[in-house]
Each structure stands twice: as C-alpha cells, then as structure tokens.
Scaffold this active site. Structure first.
Site, mmCIF file in Angstrom:
data_model
loop_
_atom_site.group_PDB
_atom_site.id
_atom_site.type_symbol
_atom_site.label_atom_id
_atom_site.label_comp_id
_atom_site.label_asym_id
_atom_site.label_seq_id
_atom_site.Cartn_x
_atom_site.Cartn_y
_atom_site.Cartn_z
ATOM 1 N N ASP A 140 -8.534 -5.101 -6.437
ATOM 2 C CA ASP A 140 -8.110 -3.902 -5.711
ATOM 3 C C ASP A 140 -8.442 -2.659 -6.533
ATOM 4 O O ASP A 140 -7.868 -2.437 -7.596
ATOM 5 C CB ASP A 140 -6.606 -3.994 -5.444
ATOM 6 C CG ASP A 140 -6.065 -2.844 -4.610
ATOM 7 O OD1 ASP A 140 -6.845 -1.928 -4.256
ATOM 8 O OD2 ASP A 140 -4.854 -2.862 -4.312
ATOM 9 N N ARG A 145 -12.185 6.019 9.608
ATOM 10 C CA ARG A 145 -11.767 4.636 9.413
ATOM 11 C C ARG A 145 -12.792 3.867 8.581
ATOM 12 O O ARG A 145 -12.426 3.048 7.732
ATOM 13 C CB ARG A 145 -11.583 3.950 10.765
ATOM 14 C CG ARG A 145 -11.202 2.478 10.694
ATOM 15 C CD ARG A 145 -9.905 2.291 9.937
ATOM 16 N NE ARG A 145 -9.413 0.923 10.056
ATOM 17 C CZ ARG A 145 -8.306 0.482 9.480
ATOM 18 N NH1 ARG A 145 -7.575 1.298 8.747
ATOM 19 N NH2 ARG A 145 -7.914 -0.760 9.635
ATOM 20 N N SER A 202 0.845 -1.186 0.000
ATOM 21 C CA SER A 202 0.000 0.000 0.000
ATOM 22 C C SER A 202 0.888 1.246 0.000
ATOM 23 O O SER A 202 1.808 1.342 -0.804
ATOM 24 C CB SER A 202 -0.958 -0.042 1.193
ATOM 25 O OG SER A 202 -1.926 0.965 1.107
ATOM 26 N N HIS A 248 -8.248 -4.322 -1.754
ATOM 27 C CA HIS A 248 -6.922 -3.848 -1.376
ATOM 28 C C HIS A 248 -6.344 -4.664 -0.214
ATOM 29 O O HIS A 248 -5.128 -4.842 -0.117
ATOM 30 C CB HIS A 248 -7.000 -2.372 -0.997
ATOM 31 C CG HIS A 248 -5.668 -1.745 -0.733
ATOM 32 N ND1 HIS A 248 -4.656 -1.730 -1.671
ATOM 33 C CD2 HIS A 248 -5.174 -1.123 0.376
ATOM 34 C CE1 HIS A 248 -3.600 -1.111 -1.161
ATOM 35 N NE2 HIS A 248 -3.884 -0.743 0.072
ATOM 36 N N ASP A 249 -7.196 -5.139 0.657
ATOM 37 C CA ASP A 249 -6.736 -5.921 1.810
ATOM 38 C C ASP A 249 -6.091 -7.249 1.416
ATOM 39 O O ASP A 249 -5.546 -7.941 2.279
ATOM 40 C CB ASP A 249 -7.898 -6.206 2.757
ATOM 41 C CG ASP A 249 -8.061 -5.113 3.805
ATOM 42 O OD1 ASP A 249 -7.168 -4.246 3.897
ATOM 43 O OD2 ASP A 249 -9.072 -5.132 4.524
#
Length: 410
Positions: free
Chosen positions: A329, A226, A157, A362-363
C-alpha cells in the site's frame, strides 16, 4: 438488519456554516445489549451498506436511495466477508452500526440533498465537510440510538482516519480503535493526485459550478477523477500481475473518452480498458460534488491538528488499538502506520501493529478478508492480549500471526 434515514435537527459544521436538518442514513446489524456496540466507518466512496446480513440491498420498507439501488463496487456490502454472523465482526455477538457520512450521496445530507430553504439541491452551497464533522454526526446518531459507549470503532482508509478521530474527540466513549490501511494524515503525493482529480471534475463543462442537478452531469470529469484515484489504490506488482502491457481483446470498447488520431496505430491496453470500465461503473453510482467534498475532507485531516503532536492528540485515550497495514500500500504506507502506532505507544496506549504482506496495494483491506478478518476478530475478542505468537515468531513468518506488534520491532 435495520436500514433507516433519520433526521437529527440542525447541525453546525466545523467551517461555521449550518444546515437546518441533518439527515443520516445508516444500517445496523445485531442486537444492542448495552456494551457490545461497534461502529464501522466506511472509506471514501463507500456507503452504510457494509454487509448483506442475510438481506438483499433492495428489500425492506426503508429501501435504499436510488444511488444505492443502482450502485456497484463498495456501495454494495463492501465488507460482507468481514461483518456478519460468525465473521470477524460477529453480528450474533455485536451490535454493528455503519453511517453514511455527511457530504456523501447514499442518503445522508450532502450536496445532492434538497435545501429546505430553496427546494433545490444544495450543490456547492452545502457547507464544507471535515472528518471531525463525520465523527460529530456519528455521535449524534449514536445518541439517538441510545448508545453511550462503543466496544470498538473500526474503519478502513479515510474511515480509519474517522476511527482515529473518535480516539481523539471522544476518548472516554471508546474501548478499542482499529484504523485499517490509514494514517494520521495524507502525504503530499496523494494530496497532489487528489487535487488533479478534483480539477478533472471542475474543468468539465457540465460541472457548471456544481449546479448540474436535473441536467447533464459531469460524467467525464468524475470518470477521470475515479481513474486517478483507482491507480492510487493499486500497487505496481498487482498492476503488473493483472495487466502487464497486454493489449485488450478485440471486443474491448474504446469510446469512453475522445482519442487522438494516432490511437488507431497503437494498442488499447488491458490496463486502460480496466480503468475505463471502473470509471463507467463509478459514475453510475456516485455524485461528482460529493467526490469533491469527501476528498477535501480526507486531504485536510491531520490527527495532530489543534494539538502539540499526535501523541498529545491521543493523550486522553485509555483504550486499546490495533493498527493494520499492508506492505504493497503506497496510499497509506506501513511506515505511516508504524508512526501512528508509535504515537499511541508514546501516549501510553496499548497498541499492536499488524502488518500484512500483500502486493494488492491499498485495496488489500477490501479484497483480502482472509488477512483482515482473523487479526481483527482476535483483537475485538481479547485486545492486544490476544496475541497468539511472540514478536520473534511473527518475524519468522508463521502461517498466521493473529496480532503482533509490528515488523519494525517493539
């Protein structure tokens, strides 16, 4: 494993402001033999605690900060399935260093740190921080450790942006670079969402212009920030699979934020419950001002800044590169990664782009170690020459393609 916080003297940031004492919290794993050092760069809200390495997060004489001691999620051994003895980044063979970046809140100098001139937390008087500042600070620490060359820099990232900045800023010092789920810059959609997330913090009455230490913290604003960020880390497919439109169970809480009167008629859904849970855990471990500082550093980063192009920025790098991306992603897309790989190719750098077919979003770089570890190990061992299949074989979908050029052709 060694866990320490070191003071490295005065530090001048890119913005032109200085602090009298830069403190960096880091962890190291394995033994340094002179040519086996690997720097691992953490993601936005991660920490230096990249692996357990046989020890808990609370043992040792140099214990973690209070934030890390109570931390969850990425703050606790965030890549433990990738870094360690016998793993992709093998700590029996390599000397691995991970540094908490300036501006963060896990022991390195940042907004929550004490300003020695006032005896109070810096708050928003802390200098603006850039990814280049992270790289320069890491270089300062490596000099302190006696490391004058890196076998590799690996990051996921925004940590991948940090790794890219090493190739640009200190090309003579790095043999191999691995940006994972990263890009040369963030796209406008993600910059916009980060901007909304920051406004969620700064419009919280408890933010108080960043001067909230010792009082009520802007937990609601940070929680909302968040949640916005977390949605960026998931894909549509993964959200459909995990949550669908299901209502949360009867025991699910619904007191995280005020709700409108009509809420009693409509279901509290699984996806809302999940985001509320993630928000609650996050505010227990992270600092709101640090979130502002680090997201701005990420949003501002541009590999080509100060250069004619990305290729020009990479012109002095003579090592090898593995770019890794994930099809699901949309935070850092495979197309962005391929553009990055092409910039390296144009600069005459040996590069492989490994694309993982994944719907985790993305994780994926955190939750799919089985897909990240093998190509990473192959590359660290043998560079781009470690390809175990041809490009054609890779496109036909073997069980595992260790390092292949790309799904785009090469």
């Amino acid at each position: 494993m060694t866990r320490e916080t070191v003071s490295l003297g005065a530090f001048r940031f890119e913005c032109g402001e200085s602090i009298p004492e830069l403190e960096l919290a880091y962890e190291s794993y394995g033994e340094f033999t002179g040519d086996n050092a690997v720097l691992v760069c953490h993601a936005l809200t991660g920490s230096q605690h990249v692996a357990r390495a046989g020890r808990s997060a609370t043992d040792g004489s140099n214990g973690p900060s209070e934030a890390l001691r109570g931390g969850m999620d990425q703050a606790r051994a965030w890549w433990d399935d990738v870094v360690g003895a016998g793993k992709a980044i093998d700590t029996t063979e390599r000397f691995v260093v991970c540094v908490n970046v300036p501006g963060s809140c896990y022991g390195s100098s940042g907004p929550a740190s004490t300003d020695p001139e006032t005896g109070e937390p810096y708050g928003t008087d802390f200098p603006a921080v850039t990814v280049a500042d992270w790289t320069r600070a890491q270089r300062r620490l490596l000099d302190h450790l006696g490391v004058d060359r890196l076998k590799a820099v690996v990051g996921g990232s925004v940590g991948g942006m940090n790794a890219l900045d090493w190739a640009k800023r200190y090309p003579e010092m790095v043999d191999r670079v691995v940006p994972v789920a990263a890009a040369a810059r963030l796209d406008p959609q993600c910059v916009a969402l980060d901007g909304v997330a920051r406004r969620a913090i700064t419009t919280d009455d408890d933010w108080n212009g960043g001067d909230y230490y010792g009082g009520k913290e802007p937990d609601d604003g940070l929680a909302l920030a968040r949640q916005i960020g977390h949605v960026m880390y998931l894909s549509k497919d993964s959200m459909e699979r995990k949550f669908g439109r299901r209502a949360a169970g009867r025991g699910a809480a619904r007191d995280d934020f005020p709700v409108d009167p009509a809420a009693g008629f409509f279901p509290y859904r699984d996806v809302e419950s999940y985001l509320d849970y993630q928000a609650r855990k996050f505010v227990e471990r992270f600092d709101a001002n640090s979130y502002l500082y680090l997201t701005r550093a990420m949003d501002n980063y541009d590999l080509a800044a100060g250069c004619a192009s990305e290729t020009d920025a990479l012109a002095n790098f003579e090592g090898e590169v593995l770019v890794m991306s994930f099809t699901g992603d949309w935070h850092f897309t495979t197309e962005q990664s391929e553009s990055l790989a092409e910039a390296f190719r144009t600069a005459g750098v040996d590069v492989a782009h490994h694309v993982v077919d994944s719907d985790h979003g993305h994780d994926a770089f955190l939750v799919e170690p089985e897909n990240v570890g093998p190509p990473l190990r192959d590359f660290l061992d043998s560079g781009v020459a470690g390809r175990a299949v041809t490009d054609t074989e890779a496109e036909t979908g073997p069980a595992f393609a260790p390092v292949h050029a790309s799904l785009f052709g090469d």
